[in-house]
Design a protein around this motif. Structure first.
Motif, PDB file in Angstrom:
ATOM      1  N   ASN A   1      17.867 -24.374  19.932  1.00  0.00           N
ATOM      2  CA  ASN A   1      17.111 -23.205  20.364  1.00  0.00           C
ATOM      3  C   ASN A   1      18.009 -22.153  21.008  1.00  0.00           C
ATOM      4  O   ASN A   1      17.666 -20.975  21.039  1.00  0.00           O
ATOM      5  CB  ASN A   1      15.979 -23.609  21.302  1.00  0.00           C
ATOM      6  CG  ASN A   1      14.790 -24.168  20.545  1.00  0.00           C
ATOM      7  OD1 ASN A   1      14.725 -24.086  19.326  1.00  0.00           O
ATOM      8  ND2 ASN A   1      13.848 -24.759  21.257  1.00  0.00           N
TER       9      ASN A   1
ATOM     10  N   GLU B   1      18.886 -20.315  18.015  1.00  0.00           N
ATOM     11  CA  GLU B   1      17.776 -19.449  17.634  1.00  0.00           C
ATOM     12  C   GLU B   1      17.719 -18.211  18.515  1.00  0.00           C
ATOM     13  O   GLU B   1      17.485 -17.092  18.039  1.00  0.00           O
ATOM     14  CB  GLU B   1      16.451 -20.206  17.720  1.00  0.00           C
ATOM     15  CG  GLU B   1      15.253 -19.352  17.313  1.00  0.00           C
ATOM     16  CD  GLU B   1      13.941 -20.115  17.311  1.00  0.00           C
ATOM     17  OE1 GLU B   1      12.883 -19.445  17.381  1.00  0.00           O
ATOM     18  OE2 GLU B   1      13.963 -21.358  17.232  1.00  0.00           O
ATOM     19  N   TYR B   2      17.944 -18.388  19.816  1.00  0.00           N
ATOM     20  CA  TYR B   2      17.960 -17.255  20.739  1.00  0.00           C
ATOM     21  C   TYR B   2      19.004 -16.216  20.308  1.00  0.00           C
ATOM     22  O   TYR B   2      18.740 -15.016  20.261  1.00  0.00           O
ATOM     23  CB  TYR B   2      18.256 -17.750  22.154  1.00  0.00           C
ATOM     24  CG  TYR B   2      18.362 -16.657  23.190  1.00  0.00           C
ATOM     25  CD1 TYR B   2      17.266 -16.275  23.944  1.00  0.00           C
ATOM     26  CD2 TYR B   2      19.575 -16.012  23.416  1.00  0.00           C
ATOM     27  CE1 TYR B   2      17.365 -15.271  24.899  1.00  0.00           C
ATOM     28  CE2 TYR B   2      19.692 -15.011  24.364  1.00  0.00           C
ATOM     29  CZ  TYR B   2      18.585 -14.644  25.107  1.00  0.00           C
ATOM     30  OH  TYR B   2      18.690 -13.637  26.042  1.00  0.00           O
TER      31      TYR B   2
ATOM     32  N   PRO C   1      16.735 -23.541  13.213  1.00  0.00           N
ATOM     33  CA  PRO C   1      16.411 -22.154  13.548  1.00  0.00           C
ATOM     34  C   PRO C   1      16.435 -21.219  12.341  1.00  0.00           C
ATOM     35  O   PRO C   1      15.705 -20.224  12.308  1.00  0.00           O
ATOM     36  CB  PRO C   1      17.482 -21.761  14.571  1.00  0.00           C
ATOM     37  CG  PRO C   1      18.564 -22.760  14.412  1.00  0.00           C
ATOM     38  CD  PRO C   1      17.924 -24.020  13.951  1.00  0.00           C
TER      39      PRO C   1
ATOM     40  N   LYS D   1      13.059 -21.671  10.759  1.00  0.00           N
ATOM     41  CA  LYS D   1      12.035 -21.052  11.597  1.00  0.00           C
ATOM     42  C   LYS D   1      12.039 -19.535  11.467  1.00  0.00           C
ATOM     43  O   LYS D   1      10.984 -18.896  11.470  1.00  0.00           O
ATOM     44  CB  LYS D   1      12.232 -21.458  13.063  1.00  0.00           C
ATOM     45  CG  LYS D   1      11.884 -22.910  13.341  1.00  0.00           C
ATOM     46  CD  LYS D   1      12.389 -23.379  14.696  1.00  0.00           C
ATOM     47  CE  LYS D   1      11.652 -22.746  15.853  1.00  0.00           C
ATOM     48  NZ  LYS D   1      12.110 -23.318  17.153  1.00  0.00           N
TER      49      LYS D   1
ATOM     50  N   TYR E   1       9.548 -16.327  27.412  1.00  0.00           N
ATOM     51  CA  TYR E   1       9.718 -17.762  27.263  1.00  0.00           C
ATOM     52  C   TYR E   1       9.054 -18.528  28.402  1.00  0.00           C
ATOM     53  O   TYR E   1       9.257 -18.224  29.577  1.00  0.00           O
ATOM     54  CB  TYR E   1      11.200 -18.131  27.187  1.00  0.00           C
ATOM     55  CG  TYR E   1      11.880 -17.563  25.975  1.00  0.00           C
ATOM     56  CD1 TYR E   1      11.424 -17.887  24.701  1.00  0.00           C
ATOM     57  CD2 TYR E   1      12.946 -16.692  26.088  1.00  0.00           C
ATOM     58  CE1 TYR E   1      12.035 -17.368  23.570  1.00  0.00           C
ATOM     59  CE2 TYR E   1      13.558 -16.168  24.965  1.00  0.00           C
ATOM     60  CZ  TYR E   1      13.094 -16.506  23.709  1.00  0.00           C
ATOM     61  OH  TYR E   1      13.699 -15.980  22.609  1.00  0.00           O
TER      62      TYR E   1
ATOM     63  N   VAL F   1      11.281 -22.013  21.503  1.00  0.00           N
ATOM     64  CA  VAL F   1      12.292 -21.678  22.500  1.00  0.00           C
ATOM     65  C   VAL F   1      11.601 -21.549  23.854  1.00  0.00           C
ATOM     66  O   VAL F   1      10.653 -20.790  24.021  1.00  0.00           O
ATOM     67  CB  VAL F   1      13.007 -20.364  22.141  1.00  0.00           C
ATOM     68  CG1 VAL F   1      14.021 -20.011  23.232  1.00  0.00           C
ATOM     69  CG2 VAL F   1      13.689 -20.475  20.791  1.00  0.00           C
TER      70      VAL F   1
END
Length: 319
Positions: A32, A35-36, A60, A63, A160, A199
């Motif tokens: 994650n 992904e961030y 990610p 996603k 988040y 996330v």
């Protein structure tokens, strides 16, 4: 909401320490953190990833529905050839076993902000200014989850939620009372809980656990154990380990017929993983990446062990 007073006690943690990556974006997993970074970059036309890496890096990408392509590495875990990146393209490089710090610096000079560094196996490696970087501290210490991202184009943090980790600690607690082999099913179950998680910010529990760890002592012990193994195995190691580096995750010992020695080590309760089994599905059977996955023995050097443990590892390898 009023603070609770009284009731049963929680786990006693001091919260007096300082985690080395407190200035990063603290999230709930390494994948994650990637992904961030990818979300922050925005319009990505393609991400180049190595065949020789963990398949969790795909999560990610799936996603976010991002295009990706694979690239190959050479015998020394470096790009077979530099890739000419187009506008909107980025390249992910894995700092293998925490021993490729020098090469990461070289790539940062070649690619600049188009480089994303996967330091999941290199917790102590420095962040290079302007280079997106991710870390996964649970590869080095006993915590249930967590990841750290460094990105010059940060997203709005308030989107988040705060993660919760109490339900992922069974394997950590069990390891105190029972052998690792008995708790391995719990460890696998915990890893399964991290799959396709949204996330979130790192939980309060994981932060507290990290703040209780003496990371200076952890690094000193790892480097000492690494040096012990390298003294005895360095001349026969098919990998050039490019010393110096900040702190490795393991001692990566590449030898011919490494798969057979791995079985001997595991039979003697010295648990040596295969990095990474997904490579056998991604690559042709005669590909270098498959040979690396078979031949490289990631020997444990972590802070739980000393010279007597390193000697035991050597005895199994040499006999």
């Amino acid at each position: 909401m009023h603070k609770e007073i009284g009731g049963y006690f929680q786990l006693e943690l001091s919260n007096k320490g300082s985690f080395m990556h407190d200035n990063g974006v603290l999230l709930n997993s390494g994948r994650n953190a990637l992904e961030y970074i990818l979300r922050a970059k925005g319009n990505i036309s393609r991400l180049w990833i190595p065949y020789y890496t963990c398949d969790t890096v795909l999560e990610p990408l799936v996603k976010l529905n991002l295009p990706y392509s694979f690239y190959s590495i050479d015998e020394q875990l470096e790009l077979q050839k530099l890739i000419e990146l187009q506008h909107g393209e980025y390249i992910l490089y894995t700092n293998y076993f925490g021993v490729k710090d020098r090469y990461v610096h070289y790539l940062s000079e070649q690619y600049g902000s188009q480089l994303v560094v996967d330091n999941a196996q290199a917790l102590y490696a420095e962040v290079i200014k302007g280079i997106s970087t991710l870390y996964s501290p649970r590869k080095f210490v006993g915590i249930p989850d967590g990841g750290i991202a460094y990105e010059d184009l940060p997203l709005e943090r308030q989107v988040y939620e705060l993660d919760k980790s109490y339900c992922r600690c069974g394997h950590l607690l069990r390891r105190y009372d029972e052998p690792a082999s008995d708790g391995y099913i719990d460890f696998r179950a915990n890893s399964g809980q991290l799959v396709m998680q949204p996330v979130r910010e790192m939980s309060l529990l994981t932060r507290a656990l990290l703040s209780n760890i003496d990371f200076i002592q952890v690094r000193e012990r790892r480097l000492k154990n690494f040096a012990y193994l390298h003294k005895h195995l360095g001349t026969s190691n098919l990998l050039d380990l490019n010393i110096p580096f900040f702190c490795p995750m393991v001692y990566p010992y590449r030898m011919r017929e490494g798969a057979d020695i791995r079985k001997k080590l595991i039979a003697d309760k010295i648990y040596v993983a295969t990095y990474w089994p997904n490579v056998f599905q991604w690559c042709a059977s005669d590909a270098l990446e498959c040979r690396l996955a078979d031949d490289i023995l990631p020997l444990p050097i972590d802070q739980r062990y000393g010279s007597c443990d390193m000697e035991r590892i050597l005895n199994v390898i040499n006999n």
